[in-house]
Design a protein around this motif. Sequence first.
Motif, short mmCIF file in Angstrom:
data_model
loop_
_atom_site.label_atom_id
_atom_site.label_comp_id
_atom_site.label_asym_id
_atom_site.label_seq_id
_atom_site.Cartn_x
_atom_site.Cartn_y
_atom_site.Cartn_z
N ASN A 322 -22.64 2.37 159.95
CA ASN A 322 -23.58 3.05 159.05
C ASN A 322 -25.01 2.52 159.21
O ASN A 322 -25.97 3.27 159.15
CB ASN A 322 -23.14 2.90 157.60
N PHE A 346 -22.41 9.45 155.31
CA PHE A 346 -22.06 8.14 155.84
C PHE A 346 -20.57 7.89 155.64
O PHE A 346 -19.93 8.50 154.77
CB PHE A 346 -22.85 7.03 155.13
N VAL A 358 -27.55 -0.18 153.50
CA VAL A 358 -27.65 1.03 154.33
C VAL A 358 -28.80 1.90 153.83
O VAL A 358 -29.59 2.43 154.62
CB VAL A 358 -26.32 1.82 154.33
#
Length: 487
Positions: A322, A346, A358
């Motif tokens: 990710n 994701f 992320v």
Amino acid sequence: MSEEILVNITPMETRVAVVDNGAAQEVLIERSNSRGMLGNIYSGKVVRVLPGMQAAFVDIGAERTSFIHVSDLLLPGQEGRARGAVENYLREGQKLVVQVTKEPLGTKGARLTTELSVSSRYLVYMPGGNHVGVSQRIDDAGERERLQALLAEGRTAEDMAGEGGFILRTAAEGVGLEELRGDLRYLQRLWAAVSRRAAAARKPELLYAELPLHLRTVRDLVRPGVERIMVDSRENFHALQEFCTDYMPEVSERLEHYAGERPLFDLHGIETEIQRALGRKVELKSGGYLVIDQTEAMSTIDVNTGSYVGRRNLEETIFKTNLEAATMLARQLRLRNLGGIIIVDFIDMQDEEHRRQVQRTLEKAMARDPARNKITGVSELGLVEMTRERTRESLSQLLCEECPVCSGRGLVKTAETICYEIFREIMRDARAYDTDQLMVLAAQDVIDRLLDEESANVADLEEFIGKRISLRVEPDTHPEHFDIVLF
């Protein structure tokens, strides 16, 4: 290696690539027979007022009528933008001076505004406004105040105090009074010429055209971090030198003429990047990959681990994939010029801190994108909703057209499905017409299946309808098309 700009020019088209650390970040293309309209100013005529949409269609002399919403009206003598019903401001046949804010997309015409502006190297001039602003990318408060003070001094010196509004562009950071005064004089002359043309116009026509792509590139994209601008056309290299000498002398030394035998875009891998940007699948170095789908309503990006299995556990594998995907998708959005609503799927992460990291990685990557964008948080399902400013066609819309075989579906019916459609059509024809024989004309794959896997069904159908069925390949036919000929 830092940022550089590559300019490939042929008589047919101009292509510009922005390259950062050896990777293409953005590709701009302008074709000679269809130059873009963004930023152009036109004398237009209102052809239809749409009260239900609070908008109007405007003829600007283009192939398709353009569109203006009441919120984009800034009429002479008004304070701010128009408010209330559109019919209070516009009527059919009315002359209107407008500027294109969004290129025509698909079947939609250009989006217009009457809030006009023209640009120079350091300034954007808005004749109908009174606001003075500074680019958000100049984040030093002291520098912002200095520039505003210099602009006020320059406007007084050039007798432009109180005339319109201005925005100090990112490129203005660090410049002095004389540079701003030069831009003010240029904009004053430019707007006077546009005003004269507008007053003389008797039909929809172009009043002001934006600079061609290679000149716009130098004006808009050259920042302190850009080390060089390489141009593969000698003639246009000299044109850029003249432009820079007149308006951007500090950029002249960064211009280079590329005279190598190998094409400039081949040498730097840009051709390969363009081809990849037209595909759905984007490979990640870890072995994971993205799947990018663009539709009229939105674009979706699906993140997959692929062959990447990690070293410790599944959660770490997902997290690493990710993180890499967040950086790559930001580059792909800019490279493909995808805009509007974007949904990123994701891979699901259980760890809340992983989700935050992320998101931070994505936000940091998107902060380098010059197009305005907004990002939501990562949901428990791993979904991120984004919006990205859309002002022109995406790379695929510019370079590709709808597939004539699948009509844009991305899928075609299987040979088996076509065979069963043929059987149903034969049943209908056998009941409707008095004939002894029927011939099926279809694509090679369909005929092959009728002769092989479906041969027993063909025989049963012949017996059922009491008529002979013959088969013939129709070369180069659409895989879903077939004909039944009666004898």
